[in-house]
Every structure is written in C-alpha cells, then in structure tokens.
Write a protein that holds these residues in place. Structure first.
Motif, mmCIF file in Angstrom:
data_model
loop_
_atom_site.group_PDB
_atom_site.id
_atom_site.type_symbol
_atom_site.label_atom_id
_atom_site.label_comp_id
_atom_site.label_asym_id
_atom_site.label_seq_id
_atom_site.Cartn_x
_atom_site.Cartn_y
_atom_site.Cartn_z
ATOM 1 N N ARG A 213 0.826 -1.204 0.000
ATOM 2 C CA ARG A 213 0.000 0.000 0.000
ATOM 3 C C ARG A 213 0.866 1.262 0.000
ATOM 4 N NH1 ARG A 213 -5.116 -0.742 4.154
ATOM 5 N NH2 ARG A 213 -6.202 -2.396 2.997
ATOM 6 N N TYR A 215 -0.006 5.384 0.595
ATOM 7 C CA TYR A 215 -1.076 6.280 1.018
ATOM 8 C C TYR A 215 -0.911 7.653 0.359
ATOM 9 C CZ TYR A 215 -1.774 2.621 4.468
ATOM 10 O OH TYR A 215 -2.003 1.410 5.079
ATOM 11 N N ASP A 217 -3.081 10.032 0.125
ATOM 12 C CA ASP A 217 -3.583 10.930 1.161
ATOM 13 C C ASP A 217 -4.489 10.100 2.078
ATOM 14 O OD1 ASP A 217 -6.149 10.765 -0.118
ATOM 15 O OD2 ASP A 217 -5.574 12.411 -1.437
ATOM 16 N N LYS A 218 -5.237 10.768 2.926
ATOM 17 C CA LYS A 218 -6.068 10.045 3.895
ATOM 18 C C LYS A 218 -7.162 9.227 3.224
ATOM 19 C CE LYS A 218 -5.410 13.389 7.653
ATOM 20 N NZ LYS A 218 -6.084 14.356 8.556
ATOM 21 N N TYR A 219 -7.516 9.607 2.005
ATOM 22 C CA TYR A 219 -8.674 8.979 1.377
ATOM 23 C C TYR A 219 -8.305 8.127 0.163
ATOM 24 C CZ TYR A 219 -10.548 12.823 4.132
ATOM 25 O OH TYR A 219 -10.818 13.698 5.154
ATOM 26 N N ASN A 220 -7.063 8.206 -0.300
ATOM 27 C CA ASN A 220 -6.652 7.481 -1.499
ATOM 28 C C ASN A 220 -5.461 6.581 -1.217
ATOM 29 O OD1 ASN A 220 -8.433 8.782 -3.605
ATOM 30 N ND2 ASN A 220 -7.389 10.610 -2.826
ATOM 31 N N ILE A 221 -5.686 5.290 -1.430
ATOM 32 C CA ILE A 221 -4.627 4.297 -1.235
ATOM 33 C C ILE A 221 -4.442 3.536 -2.542
ATOM 34 C CG2 ILE A 221 -3.880 2.282 0.079
ATOM 35 C CD1 ILE A 221 -5.776 3.176 2.321
ATOM 36 N N GLN A 223 -1.976 0.506 -4.744
ATOM 37 C CA GLN A 223 -1.061 -0.622 -4.620
ATOM 38 C C GLN A 223 0.153 -0.376 -5.527
ATOM 39 O OE1 GLN A 223 -1.226 -3.469 -2.668
ATOM 40 N NE2 GLN A 223 -2.988 -2.545 -1.637
ATOM 41 N N SER A 263 4.687 10.992 9.379
ATOM 42 C CA SER A 263 3.275 10.706 9.102
ATOM 43 C C SER A 263 2.360 11.865 9.485
ATOM 44 C CB SER A 263 2.843 9.438 9.848
ATOM 45 O OG SER A 263 3.057 9.584 11.239
ATOM 46 N N ASP A 374 5.921 4.858 2.204
ATOM 47 C CA ASP A 374 4.560 4.485 1.824
ATOM 48 C C ASP A 374 3.636 5.689 1.765
ATOM 49 O OD1 ASP A 374 4.429 5.052 4.498
ATOM 50 O OD2 ASP A 374 3.341 3.239 5.071
ATOM 51 N N ARG A 375 4.207 6.875 1.604
ATOM 52 C CA ARG A 375 3.431 8.112 1.500
ATOM 53 C C ARG A 375 4.225 9.113 0.663
ATOM 54 N NH1 ARG A 375 5.300 7.051 6.537
ATOM 55 N NH2 ARG A 375 6.759 8.513 7.505
ATOM 56 N N ASP A 397 1.938 10.173 -6.182
ATOM 57 C CA ASP A 397 1.321 8.905 -6.518
ATOM 58 C C ASP A 397 2.256 8.139 -7.456
ATOM 59 O OD1 ASP A 397 -0.174 6.749 -7.365
ATOM 60 O OD2 ASP A 397 -1.989 7.903 -7.794
#
Length: 400
Positions: A213, A215, A217-221, A223, A263, A374-375, A397
C-alpha cells in the motif's frame, strides 16, 4: 536497481558573448553548486504551487542552458538571467563569461569519474539566413562544447526532424519527439540535454519486491511494487522540519536522497522550508546505520513550459520584444519565444534512469531502523564530490 534521468530544454532566440572574463579570485564550483541548489528549490516551489501532482525536472540542465544564453545577453536582460539563477553575486561586473566558465568547470568535475554515466549537451540550431555573432559562437563552443548546425526553419518538417534526431541521440533514444511543431519564422533554437543512468551501489533484490500500500492521502490508497533492501545506509532526522532523510548511493559518485515527511507532517510545509543550506546540513550530518528500506518502484515523464514559469523568478525581459540579445546578433527584435523542459525518470531494483543557514536538529542515531516510503516523498539526485544537484522531484502517486 537502475536509475535513468533524462532532461531536455529548448528555446528559440539568439545570443552573444559579452565581456572578457577577469580571473580575479573567481568563485569556485562549490559556490556555483550551492547557488544552483537554491535556484532548483525556488523553481520547484513555482512548479509545485501550480498543482499537487508528481514533479520531476533537472535544474542543472535549465541553469546550464540559461548560462549559455547569458553569453549573448546584455543590460537588464543579462541582469535578470543572472539574478534568476541566483548567480549574480558570483559574477564580477556582470561578466557572463565567468558564469559560463564556472558551469564548464562544474561539468568537467561531474563527468571526471567515468564510472558515472552522465552526459550533457548543448546544441544551437541557426537558420541558414540568420547571422550569429562570431564571438558568441566561439564562446558557446569554448565553454559548453556546443554543437552548432544550420537549418532552414522555413522547411518546418525537415528542421523539426533534424532537431529531434539530435535529441534522440543525446538522450539514448529516450526522448523520441521533443519538438512537435516549428514556427517557420524561428531564427534560432537552443537545446540542452542531460542523460543519467545510475546503478545502485547496493542493488535491491527483485525477488523481494512485493505489492504494498501507498497512502496518497487520507482517502486514497494505491497498490505499488515495493522494493526491499536491508543494509547500512546514511540517514538523518530533521526534527524541526518533521522529516527523515535517506541516502542511497549509485556507483560512480552520485546519490539519491529520499526526503520522507513524518506521518503527521504535511508535505506542503516541507515545500516552503527546504533550501540549499538545509540540504547541505543533511548531507554533512548523516550517520551510517543498518536499516530496512522499503521504496516503491516508479517512473515519470513530465514536460514544462518554462517560459511561463521563469518570469515568476524574475527572468522576464528575455521573453519580451524589449529583450537585449545583441551579443548574439545585431539584428533587433530577437527574444526567447519558448523554453520547453522534458524530463524522464525510472527507478527500479537495478538503479535509476533519468533523462533535470538554517538551524536544523540533525540526529542520525535516532533514525528508526525501518525506512518505509509508503506516502508522498521528495527526492534529489546529486553529485557527491561537488554537491551539485542534478535532478529533483516529488512523488505524490507512484502509479501515475
């Protein structure tokens, strides 16, 4: 892991070399590299203010192209170029030859180690009916080893293919069509290319790459293929900024810096706070520890119309009818019509392929033993000996 970076800059205009350089305690390439880092970060902020997407460019390719252009600029046009590049304090009596000489020495130092695969090139395409000042032609060849070729811009398809063929050759066939159209009234076109291919000093094992994963943002993850390596690397923690920094070396004297916001840290805050002094402090205060690195594979290709961005840095006159480029030609009305920048990057297990005083609490020893990217993160590719920034960007992204 292999890393390649590719960058291309093109602009239509005319140039000329100004004054004889006086080598009186001239600044060195370390001074130039420091200034170029601040220029890079200023330019990055202008680009990032326009959108929240991925970014990738080569500040060195852009500044090198404008250093070449400065040889033909005079008056306020020259002053704005030097000030916009933040090298005005390095010039003596606004003598652009000194800046060109510094860029020439910097390039020589970067490519001195043949194990480092980095190629830069400047090319000047001049309309066969257009007269360029001999002094300018001589100096752009002297300082930048530029290729100069006559073309007939009225034959737009032939001239377009001539330029694109040159770019393909200089970028290892990575940029296949930089120029899509040419105005038949074009008098001159300057291209600047840079190609970097770096193999990791410590390659990632492809068998360890797993889907993981990321991340956005808070709403979009999303792979992503996440690479893994466990080894000793140089790291630092910037508590004031709220970020951790990891250095991944390439063979031949270049490194990739990964700047990972904590984070709880908004990456946009880091946009405003990074400067050359801060980057330098990270590099000089890192400590080597054993760390488990998780880094996503990614590749990006971005194009920028720099003639729409650089005026925000004060480089304006060169794009107007009032431009003073009489060092290039005595004909009036010459100006830069276009500055196109195209950059490519690919980061995988083998390496990278890419075609572009702040008080900081550095505590390398407090770095966690896991560096999990991961961000959204920032990255910079720099030449270690000169601390010259070759490329930089951010990944919001990795799948885009």
């Amino acid at each position: 892991m292999e890393f390649r970076v590719l960058f291309f800059l093109i602009y239509a205009s005319t140039f000329k070399s100004a004054i004889q350089a006086q080598d009186l305690q001239a600044p060195n390439i370390t001074d130039l590299a420091f200034k170029n880092t601040d220029f890079a970060l200023n330019l990055y902020r202008k680009i990032s203010s326009r959108h929240d997407d991925n970014i990738f460019f080569s500040p060195l390719s852009i500044s090198t192209a404008f250093a070449a252009l400065s040889l033909g600029a005079k008056g306020s046009t020259l002053s704005q170029i030097l000030s916009g590049l933040i090298v005005d304090t390095l010039a003596q009596n606004e003598q652009p030859e000194l800046i060109a000489q510094l860029f020439s020495h910097l390039q020589g130092n970067i490519t001195q180690n043949r194990a480092l695969q980095l190629e830069q090139g400047i090319a000047l395409f001049v309309d066969q009916h257009f007269q360029v000042e001999w002094e300018f032609s001589d100096q752009i060849m002297k300082y930048f080893d530029a290729d100069i070729e006559n073309v007939d811009f009225r034959q737009t398809e032939i001239s377009k293919e001539t330029i694109n063929k040159h770019v393909r050759k200089k970028t290892g066939d990575k940029v296949k069509e930089l120029v899509t159209s040419i105005d038949p009234l074009t008098q001159m076109m300057l291209t600047s290319t840079i190609f970097f291919q770096g193999a990791w000093e410590h390659p990632f094992d492809p068998n360890q790459t797993r889907s993981s994963r990321f991340y956005v943002d808070k709403y979009n993850i999303v792979q992503v293929p996440m690479m893994l390596i466990i080894d000793k690397f140089y790291i630092a923690t910037d508590d004031e900024l709220g970020a951790k920094v990891l250095r991944l070396p390439y063979r031949g004297g270049a490194s990739l810096l990964i700047v990972l916001p904590d984070s709880h840290t908004d990456y946009s805050i880091i946009d405003d706070e990074i400067n050359a002094a801060r980057v330098q402090s990270w590099i000089k205060n890192m400590e080597k520890i054993k760390v488990e690195v998780h880094l996503p594979k990614f590749k990006m290709e971005h194009s920028y119309s720099m003639h729409k961005i650089l005026p925000a840095l004060g480089i304006e006159n060169v794009f107007k009818n009032t431009a003073n480029l009489t060092g290039i030609s005595q004909e009036v009305g010459l100006k830069v019509s276009q500055v196109l920048h195209k950059a490519l990057i690919k980061v995988d297990e083998r390496g990278t392929i890419a075609a572009a005083a702040t008080s900081v609490g550095i505590m390398g020893y407090s770095m966690p033993h896991t560096f999990f990217v991961d961000r959204p993160f920032f990255f910079l590719i720099y030449h270690e000996k000169t601390e010259s920034l070759l490329f930089m960007g951010r990944v919001i992204d990795p799948t885009k």
